[in-house]
Design a protein around this motif. Sequence first.
Motif, PDB file in Angstrom:
ATOM      1  N   GLN A 651       0.668  -1.025   0.120  1.00  0.00           N
ATOM      2  CA  GLN A 651       0.034   0.071   0.049  1.00  0.00           C
ATOM      3  C   GLN A 651       0.857   1.472   0.012  1.00  0.00           C
ATOM      4  O   GLN A 651       0.474   2.139  -0.785  1.00  0.00           O
ATOM      5  CB  GLN A 651      -1.128  -0.118   1.099  1.00  0.00           C
ATOM      6  CG  GLN A 651      -2.188  -0.952   1.172  1.00  0.00           C
ATOM      7  CD  GLN A 651      -3.034  -1.272   2.245  1.00  0.00           C
ATOM      8  OE1 GLN A 651      -2.459  -0.872   3.419  1.00  0.00           O
ATOM      9  NE2 GLN A 651      -4.175  -1.305   2.049  1.00  0.00           N
ATOM     10  N   SER A 654       2.201   1.821  -3.411  1.00  0.00           N
ATOM     11  CA  SER A 654       1.026   2.338  -4.562  1.00  0.00           C
ATOM     12  C   SER A 654       0.528   3.629  -3.882  1.00  0.00           C
ATOM     13  O   SER A 654      -0.503   4.218  -4.618  1.00  0.00           O
ATOM     14  CB  SER A 654      -0.043   1.333  -4.574  1.00  0.00           C
ATOM     15  OG  SER A 654      -0.621   1.044  -3.228  1.00  0.00           O
ATOM     16  N   LEU A 656      -1.158   4.277  -1.374  1.00  0.00           N
ATOM     17  CA  LEU A 656      -2.766   4.243  -0.540  1.00  0.00           C
ATOM     18  C   LEU A 656      -2.382   4.644   1.145  1.00  0.00           C
ATOM     19  O   LEU A 656      -3.283   4.747   1.612  1.00  0.00           O
ATOM     20  CB  LEU A 656      -3.068   2.901  -0.624  1.00  0.00           C
ATOM     21  CG  LEU A 656      -3.773   2.593  -2.003  1.00  0.00           C
ATOM     22  CD1 LEU A 656      -4.059   1.061  -2.131  1.00  0.00           C
ATOM     23  CD2 LEU A 656      -4.850   3.074  -2.377  1.00  0.00           C
TER      24      LEU A 656
END
Lengths: 967, 360
Positions: A651, A654, A656
Amino acid sequence: MAPPSAENCSSGIKASNISNLGSNFFFTELADQLQEDVSKPVTDVADKWKLLPHFLQLRGLMRQHIDSFDFFVNREIKDIVNAASNRELRSEADPKFWLRYTDVHVGEPSVDDDAYVSSRVTPFQCRLRDCTYSAPITVDVRYTRGRQIVVKRGVMIGRIPIMLRSCKCILAGRSEAELAEKKECPYDPGGYFIVKGVERVILMQEQLSKNRVIIEEDNKGNVSASITSSTHDRKGRSNIFVKNGTKVYLKNNLLGDDVPIVVVLKAMGMQSDQEIVCMVGDSPEMLDAFAPSLEEPYHLGICTQAQALRYIGAKIRNTTQNRGPGPSGMGFAFYRRASSPEEEAREVLASVILNHVPVINFDFRTKCIFVCHVIRRVLLTHRDRSQLDDKDYYGNKRLELAGQLLSLLFEDLFKRLNVQLKKQADQGLSKPNRTQSFDVIKCIRTDTITNGFIQAIATGNWKLQRFRMDRQGVTQVLTRLSYISCLGMMTRINSQFEKTRKVSGPRSLQPSQWGMICPADTPEGEACGLVKNLALLAHVTTDEESEPIRKLCFDLGIEDVTLLSGAEINASSNYLVFLNGLIVGCHSRPLRFVRLLRLLRRKGLVAEFVSVCLHEVQRAIYIATDGGRVCRPLLVCEKGVPRLTNMMMRQLSSGLLTLAELIRCGVVEYVDVNEENNCLIALAQTQLTVKHTHMEIDPLTVLGVVAGLIPYPHHNQSPRNTYQCAMGKQAMGTVALNQYERLDSLLYAMVYPQKPLVTTRTLDLVNFNELPGGQNAIVAVMSYSGYDIEDAVVLNKASLDRGFGRCLILRKHQTSLRKYANGAADNLRGPPEDTAAACSGMGGEPSAAQSNSAGAYSIRRDPRLRRFEALDKDGICQVGERLENGSVMINKESPISVADLNMGSGADPTPFKPTPLSYKGPAPSHVDQVLITSNEGGDLLVKGSADATAYGGTVTGRGVAARRNGA
Amino acid sequence: MAATRIEAYRVEADQLYESYRSLTLAEVKTVVEHLREKLRIHIVKMDVEEMVFDLIGADASFANALRRILLAEVPSMAIEIVHVFANSSILHDEVLAHRLGLIPILADPAHFEGMLPGPAAEANEHNTLVFELDAAFVLAKGETGRQKDSSNGINTCDASTLKAPTRNVYAKDLVWRPMGEQETRLAERVPQVAHPDILIAKLKPGQRIKVEGWCRKGVGKDHAKYSPVGTASYRLLPSIDFVEPVLGEEADRLVELCPMGVFDIEDLGKGGARGAGRKAVVARPRDCSMCRECVREGPGVDRVRLKRVADHFIFSIESVGTLAPDRVLKDAVRVLREKCTSLLEAIEAEGRGDGGGGKG
Ligand code: SF4
């Protein structure tokens, strides 16, 4: 490729590796752990080193400087202006007059073009224009003018130099393209100031921590607790020590003599011996040790508080210095003038001795408890010397950063401004008949603060009257030899120790420096070990509000110390809780308390840099919120499993999840040196056991920025790494992406810098690949004996011809055209006419860059005028022209007389004398660029830079700095 | 052990040349005759850029002289003087001039005269070739340069980075400008750059380079840009033999050991010595890189002997592209011959007593 340093640290021989460093107890425990071998299979977090870029993104490389500056301009400056002693201004001449500061702001960076206009600037313009990158400080005030109360907003009181990339800097949070537009190098770390066009760094200063008790042996072998108290108003040092091995005394500069400690206690209102004994400790051994001190007052005939105060009052040194500059000196007096020795002694005890322990309304209770605690520790240590504190232990150190130094300076300057203002108000108000009502705002002189800041940063001399502080070399010019030298300078830590002292203690590597301070990067010679560098992920804290923590402590079940008796405080079931060196209270379930506090921190309910440390030997819990502590991030582990999961890593990559969120939810936490003592830190996932509390993010973070560039450092003899750290900074290469526009006074720029073939992870993290230094050389290693030469390289001429090691040397030459007080001014004059050659073709002969024939140049024939050949008609050299030794670059002339004021008469023009700027140098060079601009004073400034090519190693004299070793 | 290794590196057949010293003139003649008989050149590989040949029967000093001449004394043409009319690129004039100088120019140096250094020398059509470079990156009005446009070497950049596009200036942008009668004189071989795709500079919108490069004839010892070869090198032919045969399993191991595949297996048939059946033989001694792997450990330690043939040079010449490698070799031999002749002349002049030489 295996991670270079991971291999070093993750090898199984951890214990031996670390025992070299010292014997922090968690390491020995670690060794036990390994023997127990209770490790169970754990899910491996892949590539946890990939967290590093996120850390650097979150905190930046030079974040500590910027954070501390941000803290100063956003918070501390307001505290200073709102402090009780600074907030209000009154005048003796008119009791109705007052001026109150309600708020203070730091504005946007700008530069005063002249007295009326100021315009926004970029740092780059400041560099070129020799300006100071500074922003106005404005205050909101309420004051009386005549009978009116006036409210004014945005009154400028001075300018403060702005740290680059700080929150007040226009570069903060800009994208690469925006930075490029402002001609700023996107890889520049910021964290320095531009003062009069020069980049200067405020180096980190290492000091012993303030307001903490450090028990050491003095030079007579006595056990002595030294306490450096520091508050906004006063800094002082007190010692409580065992004199001649028997009696305990207090020593302070203000007292002419050492005072028996019990007398001090009695003077502070602890008249009962029993109470004192209870507080210090009533075990038989304690009693034996303390008895001689307890008897001392009776030999002196002191029983009551009044007697004790009289005794102390007589010992106070009668220096005017201590009294401050009298009633008119606002805020400079350390304590109010007292009428009698008793009162004076009471004042001294309340606000001078151990002044960091607050005494409100002469309620000495907390201070008494504090003193008793110190006595207790001193006596215990006297019996058992193993309890002496280690001065070099890094938990006892604080790093003073730019923000703190600036706030000291600002407070001093602000007070000075107020004194000036008061003087003016006194004068203005005492005039008997005024036509206009006195307006104090018009009297504010901004240059007190402006010049004060500029002076201090430009010279590096920090002179503060209040603290009798006179430090030199606080700032240094940012070295721009290479990008790495610039980074290396920003992480440098200066120590306060004198360099001449031949002591090894402060110089040697301390085990507590692990992960905080780079073990390799230190200079050779006299400053060895005193000048250090921060490790890659180390962070320096800023001050945190301590009041909420204090309240929280009580919520978590602490009992207020002032309500407890001595017996309760010293009960073996109780732990004392200290907050920033002050006793807050007692807790009977210390482990639970510590766990809860940490839990709250990991939940993000307590500031992330608050450290909690349990000290079993001293039976105390130390909570620290103060600034200047070094800390570093670690992965939190529970039951032998890191809280960081592969999911989180995915995460993160990416986008997030951010690292800040990870910190907020307690996956990663910052741990300072003291708290490290309560942690068991695994170096690698394979070593994790249930007892481990933390795991290292990556072993490479042990090293600093500069040492991180060395490939395979663990295969080198250790001093080699240290040498490379010194040499890597001198490597020639790229300074910044804007290097050719910066017009540095001297720039060595490599023509063909190369990315290194053998890289390290640190190297990618610090963008070294974008701003490389040096070239990859193909080296043939020849025979060991025979025609060999030691420590030298034979270069192939053809490779030099083809550009190996070639560098450009750009040198700045500048002059300013000054205007003088009498109205005269410097002038530029074109080259003198050559009558002989005037008619011979002035045709556009092109300038030649690489030429053997001088034929094209023979336009002028008069040999005396040869030195003017580079000049254009305006008297400034032309870009591309060739300069020989003695060539005139800027044909300036200055008025002969600048003193008399006969210009206005217009009778005859002031005669001028030539004051040209000529090129000096053995090798001819060419004009690279010319810049005409104006500095802050409005004077015209002409800068030019000339370049010459050179081969590396022959002209620079720096030789070839090799990133040694490798495969 | 150490002794065997040193043994292994001794070169073969050196005795002939060791006895030059005490020879009479007649004897020298016979030696030279002998050399002439023995000297052979065998071309192994030959294309426009590279040439590999065996020089057999020559002395190491001769091979080295040839190599040094190839590198440093065979003349070729390169840009020597650069007149800069405009240069607003990121490169400094010096750097630009240096880069231009290093570009190989395809022109026959035989068509030109050398030029004496110094201010007295005048450039003329017989000693100077002129190349012009005028490259500018002008964006049409309203064009941001960020849209897709792959023509004329403009690299469009990702709009997200907001970086201005760049235009590359290549060697092919250098245009020959004939001076005087050069156009007719050099008609059959028009001077041009040897490799059109050499990157000279990168331009941002609004930048311009306008320069004139003047080529001169020069030799590599003055500057490496004149060197017609990238490298010229030689090595001695390896000679590998067996002190005693390596058989059977060991032979297989030896073959595996050699990274260059020098050895092969010879099948001796069932009835071979000791009944091993297989024997290692040296199949490709040329490929040996003298890595010593075969004598470091394993079956070959005391059985393989690594040697080199002292008068067999594997010579390789890599041209930079201006002159064909065989042409460079011929030029080099010519230079060597001229040197020898002038040395002889100088000695003879000294012998006559007119002191003309002395510079030998
Ligand atoms: S020296 Fe190396 S290349 Fe040559 S034969 Fe032995 S193993 Fe093969």
